[in-house]
Design a protein around this motif. Structure first.
Motif, PDB file in Angstrom:
ATOM      1  N   GLY A 163      -0.292  -4.471   3.360  1.00  0.00           N
ATOM      2  CA  GLY A 163       1.109  -4.801   3.592  1.00  0.00           C
ATOM      3  C   GLY A 163       2.000  -3.653   3.150  1.00  0.00           C
ATOM      4  N   PHE A 164       3.234  -3.983   2.917  1.00  0.00           N
ATOM      5  CA  PHE A 164       4.180  -2.967   2.471  1.00  0.00           C
ATOM      6  C   PHE A 164       4.545  -3.231   1.023  1.00  0.00           C
ATOM      7  CE2 PHE A 164       8.246  -0.974   1.747  1.00  0.00           C
ATOM      8  CZ  PHE A 164       8.044   0.276   2.297  1.00  0.00           C
ATOM      9  N   ASP A 165       3.960  -2.467   0.139  1.00  0.00           N
ATOM     10  CA  ASP A 165       4.233  -2.544  -1.291  1.00  0.00           C
ATOM     11  C   ASP A 165       4.814  -1.190  -1.700  1.00  0.00           C
ATOM     12  OD1 ASP A 165       4.214  -2.531  -4.050  1.00  0.00           O
ATOM     13  OD2 ASP A 165       2.123  -3.161  -4.237  1.00  0.00           O
ATOM     14  N   PRO A 166       6.115  -1.133  -2.012  1.00  0.00           N
ATOM     15  CA  PRO A 166       6.735   0.156  -2.342  1.00  0.00           C
ATOM     16  C   PRO A 166       6.001   0.938  -3.427  1.00  0.00           C
ATOM     17  CG  PRO A 166       8.418  -1.515  -2.088  1.00  0.00           C
ATOM     18  CD  PRO A 166       7.087  -2.222  -2.053  1.00  0.00           C
ATOM     19  N   ALA A 167       5.532   0.269  -4.463  1.00  0.00           N
ATOM     20  CA  ALA A 167       4.815   0.969  -5.532  1.00  0.00           C
ATOM     21  C   ALA A 167       3.531   1.593  -4.989  1.00  0.00           C
ATOM     22  CB  ALA A 167       4.504   0.010  -6.678  1.00  0.00           C
ATOM     23  N   GLU A 168       2.839   0.873  -4.130  1.00  0.00           N
ATOM     24  CA  GLU A 168       1.603   1.386  -3.546  1.00  0.00           C
ATOM     25  C   GLU A 168       1.893   2.589  -2.639  1.00  0.00           C
ATOM     26  OE1 GLU A 168      -2.302  -0.542  -1.424  1.00  0.00           O
ATOM     27  OE2 GLU A 168      -0.337  -1.298  -0.791  1.00  0.00           O
ATOM     28  N   ILE A 169       2.938   2.497  -1.828  1.00  0.00           N
ATOM     29  CA  ILE A 169       3.299   3.592  -0.931  1.00  0.00           C
ATOM     30  C   ILE A 169       3.668   4.843  -1.733  1.00  0.00           C
ATOM     31  CG2 ILE A 169       4.971   4.370   0.816  1.00  0.00           C
ATOM     32  CD1 ILE A 169       3.048   2.236   1.881  1.00  0.00           C
ATOM     33  N   ILE A 170       4.500   4.680  -2.755  1.00  0.00           N
ATOM     34  CA  ILE A 170       4.898   5.816  -3.595  1.00  0.00           C
ATOM     35  C   ILE A 170       3.677   6.411  -4.287  1.00  0.00           C
ATOM     36  CG2 ILE A 170       6.204   6.473  -5.675  1.00  0.00           C
ATOM     37  CD1 ILE A 170       8.037   6.100  -3.250  1.00  0.00           C
ATOM     38  N   GLY A 171       2.779   5.555  -4.777  1.00  0.00           N
ATOM     39  CA  GLY A 171       1.551   6.037  -5.423  1.00  0.00           C
ATOM     40  C   GLY A 171       0.647   6.791  -4.469  1.00  0.00           C
ATOM     41  N   LEU A 172       0.466   6.263  -3.259  1.00  0.00           N
ATOM     42  CA  LEU A 172      -0.366   6.941  -2.265  1.00  0.00           C
ATOM     43  C   LEU A 172       0.235   8.283  -1.856  1.00  0.00           C
ATOM     44  CD1 LEU A 172      -1.434   3.967   0.034  1.00  0.00           C
ATOM     45  CD2 LEU A 172      -2.947   5.412  -1.358  1.00  0.00           C
ATOM     46  N   ALA A 173       1.556   8.325  -1.716  1.00  0.00           N
ATOM     47  CA  ALA A 173       2.215   9.581  -1.346  1.00  0.00           C
ATOM     48  C   ALA A 173       1.972  10.642  -2.416  1.00  0.00           C
ATOM     49  CB  ALA A 173       3.713   9.349  -1.148  1.00  0.00           C
ATOM     50  N   ALA A 174       2.112  10.245  -3.674  1.00  0.00           N
ATOM     51  CA  ALA A 174       1.898  11.196  -4.772  1.00  0.00           C
ATOM     52  C   ALA A 174       0.442  11.659  -4.813  1.00  0.00           C
ATOM     53  CB  ALA A 174       2.305  10.561  -6.100  1.00  0.00           C
ATOM     54  N   GLU A 175      -0.480  10.747  -4.534  1.00  0.00           N
ATOM     55  CA  GLU A 175      -1.907  11.061  -4.580  1.00  0.00           C
ATOM     56  C   GLU A 175      -2.354  11.907  -3.383  1.00  0.00           C
ATOM     57  OE1 GLU A 175      -6.076   8.605  -4.055  1.00  0.00           O
ATOM     58  OE2 GLU A 175      -4.378   7.568  -4.969  1.00  0.00           O
ATOM     59  N   LEU A 176      -1.935  11.518  -2.187  1.00  0.00           N
ATOM     60  CA  LEU A 176      -2.411  12.173  -0.966  1.00  0.00           C
ATOM     61  C   LEU A 176      -1.570  13.373  -0.553  1.00  0.00           C
ATOM     62  CD1 LEU A 176      -3.166   8.959   1.123  1.00  0.00           C
ATOM     63  CD2 LEU A 176      -4.807  10.391  -0.134  1.00  0.00           C
ATOM     64  N   GLY A 177      -0.268  13.280  -0.765  1.00  0.00           N
ATOM     65  CA  GLY A 177       0.647  14.354  -0.393  1.00  0.00           C
ATOM     66  C   GLY A 177       0.843  14.485   1.101  1.00  0.00           C
ATOM     67  N   LYS A 178       1.999  15.035   1.469  1.00  0.00           N
ATOM     68  CA  LYS A 178       2.360  15.318   2.856  1.00  0.00           C
ATOM     69  C   LYS A 178       2.167  14.139   3.806  1.00  0.00           C
ATOM     70  CE  LYS A 178       1.604  20.247   2.490  1.00  0.00           C
ATOM     71  NZ  LYS A 178       0.930  21.420   3.016  1.00  0.00           N
ATOM     72  N   ILE A 179       2.521  12.934   3.376  1.00  0.00           N
ATOM     73  CA  ILE A 179       2.385  11.793   4.273  1.00  0.00           C
ATOM     74  C   ILE A 179       3.639  11.653   5.133  1.00  0.00           C
ATOM     75  CG2 ILE A 179       0.833  10.575   2.683  1.00  0.00           C
ATOM     76  CD1 ILE A 179       3.174   8.537   2.292  1.00  0.00           C
ATOM     77  N   SER A 180       3.445  11.161   6.333  1.00  0.00           N
ATOM     78  CA  SER A 180       4.530  10.831   7.245  1.00  0.00           C
ATOM     79  C   SER A 180       4.332   9.394   7.663  1.00  0.00           C
ATOM     80  CB  SER A 180       4.501  11.744   8.478  1.00  0.00           C
ATOM     81  OG  SER A 180       4.769  13.075   8.106  1.00  0.00           O
TER      82      SER A 180
END
Length: 144
Positions: A7-24
């Motif tokens: 689903g859409f969990d802002p904390a998860e999205i922010i965490g994944l972005a920091a971990e994976l980098g360069k997400i769109s």
């Protein structure tokens, strides 16, 4: 990548972005607002997010301004038809971020610029075309 929550969990999205980098990603304005609200509460800055394309509904001018303050110039707006997956207009990352441009607030309240293969007409309530320089009051806090 599909987040583990599905689903859409802002904390998860922010965490994944920091971990994976360069997400769109694509997000409706309400989801962008949820990301911004989470970032403001948690102190996150959106590190790892390259681009968020938003559309599917209006983005209020005050909300995109707050979004730019929190995440910086990472946003692109699209406008089109859900029934026929075609983008009619777009507002580029540069247009959204260019706060010194004299028409910046009008740009933020707009649906963007027509693509080169698209003809756009703005019609009055009676169906007649409005002149190019005529503003139409928008429900998003600006003119279109």
């Amino acid at each position: 990548m599909v987040p583990e929550s599905g689903g859409f969990d802002p904390a998860e999205i922010i965490g994944l972005a920091a971990e994976l980098g360069k997400i769109s990603m694509f997000a409706a304005p309400t989801l962008v607002k949820r990301l911004v609200d989470f970032a403001q509460r948690s102190g996150a800055d959106g590190a790892g997010i390259k681009t968020i394309v938003y559309g599917g509904g209006p983005m209020y001018v005050a909300e995109i301004q707050a979004t730019l303050k929190v995440f910086g110039p990472k946003f692109v707006q699209i406008y089109g038809q859900g029934e026929a997956p075609m983008t009619i207009t777009a507002l580029s990352r540069e247009d959204i971020a260019d706060s010194v441009h004299p028409d910046w607030l009008r740009r933020l309240a707009s649906v963007g610029k027509a693509h080169s293969v698209v003809e756009v007409r703005v019609l009055g309530e009676d169906g007649t075309p409005l002149p190019r320089d005529r503003s139409v009051r928008s429900p998003c806090g600006g003119h279109r």
